[in-house]
Design an enzyme around this catalytic site. Structure first.
Site: not given
Ligand code: BEZ
Length: 211
Positions: A45
């Site tokens: 994100c």
């Molecule tokens: C991420 O944004 O890195 C992420 C969020 C939830 C699960 C896996 C990755």
């Protein structure tokens, strides 16, 4: 209930990093992209939000506002914004919705319990000036999105809203397009003065008409 193409994008009021907004009022009469993030302070994100901030001038050119959502508080979003700026080299320049009670996430079916009970999937909604949903894509949490593709779809949606065309596979702005099969050759003559190439009666290729 899931949201289908052509549905009115549900309205809501929410706290965001730029204050409380009424979603429809905030959209105004232009285009909008609403996209969800599973959680604050997560790596994928963080990269996505930096990428969208860098692409913001491209969304602006298309009269399209962008707004993110994550099921944490605006306070957390503000703290996360400092990390985004530090690691991605760009400051957040669009609002992030705080949704700790998951009201908006539930309204848009962004929590999909067989994927996760607590985090959202990565949803993307493109909303037209008529507030109707024009595109919806759902990605898993583990896959960062390609926002160049979202811009490409906006180009296609804006073109096909104004002209009797559809855009072929992997089309990009400036490339040839397809005359919709519902238009007869006689009707097409008036609308496409540059002419077209008929590969099949249902497959007529013409230069992009707004260039
Ligand atoms: C991420 O944004 O890195 C992420 C969020 C939830 C699960 C896996 C990755």
């Amino acid at each position: 209930m899931s949201i289908r193409l052509g549905d009115t994008a549900p309205n809501f009021s929410a706290d965001t990093t730029v204050g409380t907004i009424d979603f429809h009022e905030w959209l105004g009469d232009g285009w909008g992209v609403l996209f969800s993030h599973p959680k604050d302070f997560t790596p994928v994100c963080t990269t996505e939000l930096g990428a969208v901030a860098k692409l913001k001038p491209e969304f602006d050119k298309r009269n399209c506002k962008v707004i993110g959502l994550s099921v944490d508080s605006v306070e957390d979003h503000n703290a996360w914004a400092a990390d985004i700026e530090e690691t991605q080299g760009v400051a957040l320049n669009f609002p992030l919705i705080g949704d700790p009670d998951r009201a908006v996430a539930k309204l848009y079916d962004m929590i999909q319990p067989n994927a996760s009970d607590t985090m959202t999937v990565r949803s993307v909604f493109i909303i037209g000036p008529d507030k109707k949903v024009k595109l919806s894509i759902t990605y898993p949490a583990s896959t960062g999105r390609n926002f160049a593709e979202i811009l490409r779809v906006i180009d296609s949606l804006q073109l096909t809203a104004d002209y009797s065309v559809a855009t072929p596979v992997n089309w990009n702005d400036g490339e040839d397009v397809i005359i919709v099969p519902t238009l007869s050759d006689d009707e097409a003559k008036a609308k496409f003065p540059k002419g077209w190439k008929t590969l099949k009666p249902y497959l007529r290729v013409t230069p992009q008409p707004n260039l």
